[in-house]
Motif scaffolding. Structure first.
Motif, PDB file in Angstrom:
ATOM      1  N   SER A   6       6.983  25.538  20.847  1.00  0.00           N
ATOM      2  CA  SER A   6       7.925  25.861  19.773  1.00  0.00           C
ATOM      3  C   SER A   6       7.632  24.887  18.639  1.00  0.00           C
ATOM      4  CB  SER A   6       9.374  25.757  20.252  1.00  0.00           C
ATOM      5  OG  SER A   6       9.635  24.462  20.737  1.00  0.00           O
ATOM      6  N   ALA A  43       9.618  28.763  11.475  1.00  0.00           N
ATOM      7  CA  ALA A  43       9.800  28.398  12.885  1.00  0.00           C
ATOM      8  C   ALA A  43       8.938  29.358  13.691  1.00  0.00           C
ATOM      9  CB  ALA A  43      11.265  28.522  13.291  1.00  0.00           C
ATOM     10  N   SER A  44       8.330  28.852  14.742  1.00  0.00           N
ATOM     11  CA  SER A  44       7.481  29.716  15.560  1.00  0.00           C
ATOM     12  C   SER A  44       7.619  29.371  17.030  1.00  0.00           C
ATOM     13  CB  SER A  44       6.016  29.612  15.125  1.00  0.00           C
ATOM     14  OG  SER A  44       5.539  28.300  15.297  1.00  0.00           O
ATOM     15  N   TYR A  45       7.259  30.369  17.835  1.00  0.00           N
ATOM     16  CA  TYR A  45       7.275  30.218  19.291  1.00  0.00           C
ATOM     17  C   TYR A  45       6.061  30.953  19.824  1.00  0.00           C
ATOM     18  CZ  TYR A  45       8.800  30.496  24.146  1.00  0.00           C
ATOM     19  OH  TYR A  45       8.862  30.393  25.505  1.00  0.00           O
ATOM     20  N   LYS A  72       4.000  26.810  26.773  1.00  0.00           N
ATOM     21  CA  LYS A  72       4.911  27.301  25.736  1.00  0.00           C
ATOM     22  C   LYS A  72       4.889  26.295  24.590  1.00  0.00           C
ATOM     23  CE  LYS A  72       8.307  27.522  28.825  1.00  0.00           C
ATOM     24  NZ  LYS A  72       9.630  27.622  29.402  1.00  0.00           N
ATOM     25  N   THR A 104       6.036  19.947  16.550  1.00  0.00           N
ATOM     26  CA  THR A 104       5.553  20.901  17.549  1.00  0.00           C
ATOM     27  C   THR A 104       5.945  20.366  18.911  1.00  0.00           C
ATOM     28  OG1 THR A 104       3.678  21.472  16.149  1.00  0.00           O
ATOM     29  CG2 THR A 104       3.507  22.065  18.475  1.00  0.00           C
ATOM     30  N   HIS A 105       6.530  21.237  19.733  1.00  0.00           N
ATOM     31  CA  HIS A 105       6.935  20.850  21.086  1.00  0.00           C
ATOM     32  C   HIS A 105       6.168  21.723  22.080  1.00  0.00           C
ATOM     33  CE1 HIS A 105       9.607  19.260  24.187  1.00  0.00           C
ATOM     34  NE2 HIS A 105       9.527  20.455  24.707  1.00  0.00           N
ATOM     35  N   TYR A 136       3.560  31.508  23.561  1.00  0.00           N
ATOM     36  CA  TYR A 136       3.405  31.211  24.977  1.00  0.00           C
ATOM     37  C   TYR A 136       2.220  31.970  25.547  1.00  0.00           C
ATOM     38  CZ  TYR A 136       5.753  35.675  25.948  1.00  0.00           C
ATOM     39  OH  TYR A 136       6.090  37.000  25.991  1.00  0.00           O
TER      40      TYR A 136
END
Length: 178
Positions: free
Chosen positions: A148, A137-139, A146, A168-169, A141
Protein backbone atom coordinates in the motif's frame (compact mmCIF):
# COMPACT_ATOMS: atom_id res chain seq x y z
CA UNK A 1 -17.45 -17.75 -16.82
CA UNK A 2 -14.90 -15.97 -14.60
CA UNK A 3 -12.30 -18.74 -14.99
CA UNK A 4 -12.47 -18.35 -18.79
CA UNK A 5 -10.94 -14.86 -18.43
CA UNK A 6 -7.77 -16.36 -16.97
CA UNK A 7 -7.53 -18.97 -19.75
CA UNK A 8 -7.85 -16.42 -22.58
CA UNK A 9 -4.63 -15.36 -24.33
CA UNK A 10 -4.02 -11.64 -23.81
CA UNK A 11 -1.93 -9.62 -26.26
CA UNK A 12 -0.37 -6.40 -24.98
CA UNK A 13 0.53 -3.36 -27.07
CA UNK A 14 4.29 -2.98 -27.63
CA UNK A 15 4.33 0.53 -29.16
CA UNK A 16 2.18 3.64 -29.08
CA UNK A 17 -0.16 4.12 -32.04
CA UNK A 18 1.49 7.40 -33.06
CA UNK A 19 4.91 8.98 -32.52
CA UNK A 20 5.36 11.81 -30.00
CA UNK A 21 4.94 15.09 -31.86
CA UNK A 22 4.42 18.71 -30.99
CA UNK A 23 6.14 21.98 -30.54
CA UNK A 24 9.78 21.81 -29.67
CA UNK A 25 10.13 23.91 -26.53
CA UNK A 26 12.89 23.68 -24.01
CA UNK A 27 11.82 22.10 -20.72
CA UNK A 28 14.82 23.77 -19.12
CA UNK A 29 13.65 27.24 -20.18
CA UNK A 30 10.30 26.67 -18.47
CA UNK A 31 11.89 25.19 -15.34
CA UNK A 32 14.46 27.97 -14.89
CA UNK A 33 11.62 30.52 -14.82
CA UNK A 34 9.98 28.53 -12.01
CA UNK A 35 12.88 27.60 -9.69
CA UNK A 36 11.55 27.09 -6.15
CA UNK A 37 7.91 26.75 -7.21
CA UNK A 38 5.65 23.75 -6.81
CA UNK A 39 5.78 21.99 -10.21
CA UNK A 40 2.18 20.79 -9.89
CA UNK A 41 1.00 24.41 -10.16
CA UNK A 42 2.94 25.27 -13.33
CA UNK A 43 1.13 25.06 -16.67
CA UNK A 44 3.12 23.18 -19.29
CA UNK A 45 2.19 22.89 -22.97
CA UNK A 46 0.15 19.72 -23.56
CA UNK A 47 2.94 18.42 -25.80
CA UNK A 48 5.07 18.04 -22.67
CA UNK A 49 2.70 15.36 -21.37
CA UNK A 50 3.27 11.64 -21.71
CA UNK A 51 0.30 9.70 -23.13
CA UNK A 52 -0.68 8.37 -19.69
CA UNK A 53 -1.92 9.61 -16.33
CA UNK A 54 -0.05 9.79 -13.04
CA UNK A 55 -2.04 6.74 -11.90
CA UNK A 56 -0.78 4.71 -14.87
CA UNK A 57 2.77 5.94 -14.23
CA UNK A 58 2.53 4.66 -10.64
CA UNK A 59 1.39 1.28 -12.00
CA UNK A 60 4.53 1.14 -14.17
CA UNK A 61 6.60 1.14 -10.98
CA UNK A 62 5.25 -2.36 -10.30
CA UNK A 63 6.57 -3.89 -13.54
CA UNK A 64 9.13 -6.03 -11.69
CA UNK A 65 7.17 -6.48 -8.44
CA UNK A 66 5.80 -9.96 -9.20
CA UNK A 67 9.19 -11.55 -9.90
CA UNK A 68 11.11 -9.73 -7.15
CA UNK A 69 8.53 -9.71 -4.36
CA UNK A 70 7.35 -13.30 -4.96
CA UNK A 71 10.96 -14.42 -4.57
CA UNK A 72 11.31 -12.26 -1.44
CA UNK A 73 8.15 -13.81 0.02
CA UNK A 74 9.43 -17.33 -0.62
CA UNK A 75 13.02 -17.01 0.61
CA UNK A 76 13.95 -17.75 4.20
CA UNK A 77 17.32 -15.99 3.94
CA UNK A 78 16.95 -12.48 5.46
CA UNK A 79 19.89 -11.05 3.45
CA UNK A 80 18.45 -12.30 0.15
CA UNK A 81 15.01 -11.02 1.16
CA UNK A 82 16.22 -7.47 1.86
CA UNK A 83 18.26 -7.50 -1.36
CA UNK A 84 15.14 -8.44 -3.35
CA UNK A 85 13.06 -5.75 -1.60
CA UNK A 86 15.81 -3.22 -2.35
CA UNK A 87 15.85 -4.30 -5.99
CA UNK A 88 12.08 -3.76 -6.11
CA UNK A 89 12.47 -0.31 -4.54
CA UNK A 90 14.82 0.86 -7.30
CA UNK A 91 13.15 -1.08 -10.15
CA UNK A 92 10.49 1.62 -10.40
CA UNK A 93 13.12 3.86 -11.97
CA UNK A 94 13.44 1.47 -14.95
CA UNK A 95 10.56 3.18 -16.77
CA UNK A 96 11.76 6.73 -16.10
CA UNK A 97 14.56 6.74 -18.68
CA UNK A 98 12.01 6.45 -21.49
CA UNK A 99 9.60 9.02 -20.06
CA UNK A 100 11.96 11.49 -18.37
CA UNK A 101 11.25 14.26 -20.88
CA UNK A 102 7.44 14.05 -20.54
CA UNK A 103 5.19 14.38 -17.50
CA UNK A 104 2.03 12.32 -16.98
CA UNK A 105 -1.41 13.92 -17.08
CA UNK A 106 -2.90 14.94 -13.73
CA UNK A 107 -5.98 12.75 -13.09
CA UNK A 108 -9.29 14.11 -11.81
CA UNK A 109 -10.05 13.91 -8.09
CA UNK A 110 -11.54 10.46 -7.43
CA UNK A 111 -10.25 9.04 -10.73
CA UNK A 112 -9.05 5.45 -10.46
CA UNK A 113 -6.85 3.14 -12.50
CA UNK A 114 -6.82 -0.63 -12.21
CA UNK A 115 -4.26 -2.95 -13.77
CA UNK A 116 -4.76 -6.72 -13.57
CA UNK A 117 -1.98 -8.76 -15.15
CA UNK A 118 -3.00 -12.40 -14.79
CA UNK A 119 0.08 -13.43 -16.77
CA UNK A 120 2.30 -11.88 -14.06
CA UNK A 121 0.01 -12.42 -11.03
CA UNK A 122 -0.21 -8.68 -10.41
CA UNK A 123 -3.26 -6.76 -9.19
CA UNK A 124 -2.95 -2.98 -8.89
CA UNK A 125 -5.44 -0.23 -8.02
CA UNK A 126 -4.75 3.51 -7.65
CA UNK A 127 -6.88 6.57 -6.97
CA UNK A 128 -6.26 10.31 -6.85
CA UNK A 129 -7.41 11.13 -3.31
CA UNK A 130 -6.40 14.81 -2.87
CA UNK A 131 -6.47 17.53 -5.52
CA UNK A 132 -4.03 20.13 -4.19
CA UNK A 133 -1.38 19.04 -3.64
CA UNK A 134 -2.12 16.07 -5.90
CA UNK A 135 -1.96 12.88 -3.81
CA UNK A 136 -2.45 9.35 -5.11
CA UNK A 137 -3.06 6.22 -3.05
CA UNK A 138 -2.42 2.76 -4.40
CA UNK A 139 -2.67 -0.88 -3.43
CA UNK A 140 -1.02 -3.80 -5.19
CA UNK A 141 -0.74 -7.48 -4.44
CA UNK A 142 0.56 -10.69 -5.86
CA UNK A 143 1.56 -14.17 -4.72
CA UNK A 144 2.77 -13.71 -1.12
CA UNK A 145 3.08 -9.90 -1.05
CA UNK A 146 1.01 -6.73 -0.63
CA UNK A 147 1.97 -3.06 -1.05
CA UNK A 148 0.00 0.00 0.00
CA UNK A 149 1.38 3.40 -0.89
CA UNK A 150 0.52 7.08 -1.05
CA UNK A 151 2.45 9.92 -2.55
CA UNK A 152 2.30 13.41 -3.87
CA UNK A 153 3.75 14.94 -6.97
CA UNK A 154 4.16 18.22 -5.11
CA UNK A 155 7.73 18.64 -6.26
CA UNK A 156 9.77 21.78 -6.04
CA UNK A 157 12.51 22.19 -8.57
CA UNK A 158 15.67 23.62 -7.01
CA UNK A 159 17.85 23.51 -10.12
CA UNK A 160 19.41 20.14 -9.33
CA UNK A 161 16.84 18.19 -7.33
CA UNK A 162 13.15 17.44 -6.72
CA UNK A 163 11.55 16.81 -3.34
CA UNK A 164 8.80 14.15 -3.61
CA UNK A 165 6.82 13.09 -0.54
CA UNK A 166 5.54 9.52 -0.33
CA UNK A 167 5.38 6.36 1.72
CA UNK A 168 5.23 2.68 0.78
CA UNK A 169 4.27 -0.18 3.09
CA UNK A 170 5.27 -3.69 1.95
CA UNK A 171 3.86 -6.77 3.65
CA UNK A 172 5.59 -10.13 3.27
CA UNK A 173 5.03 -13.37 5.20
CA UNK A 174 6.94 -13.63 8.47
CA UNK A 175 10.05 -15.79 8.28
CA UNK A 176 11.05 -17.82 11.28
CA UNK A 177 14.68 -18.60 11.96
CA UNK A 178 15.59 -22.01 13.27
Amino acid sequence: AASDVYKRQITYRKTLPAPVTGEEMSLFSILKKNVGKDLSTISFPVTFNAPLSILQAVAEEYEYAPSLLERAAQTRDPAERIALVGAFAVSGYASTSVRSSRKPFNPLLGETYECVRTDRRLHFLAEKVVHRPPVTASYAYGAGWKVSAAGTVKNKFWGKSLEPVSYTHLTLPTIYSV
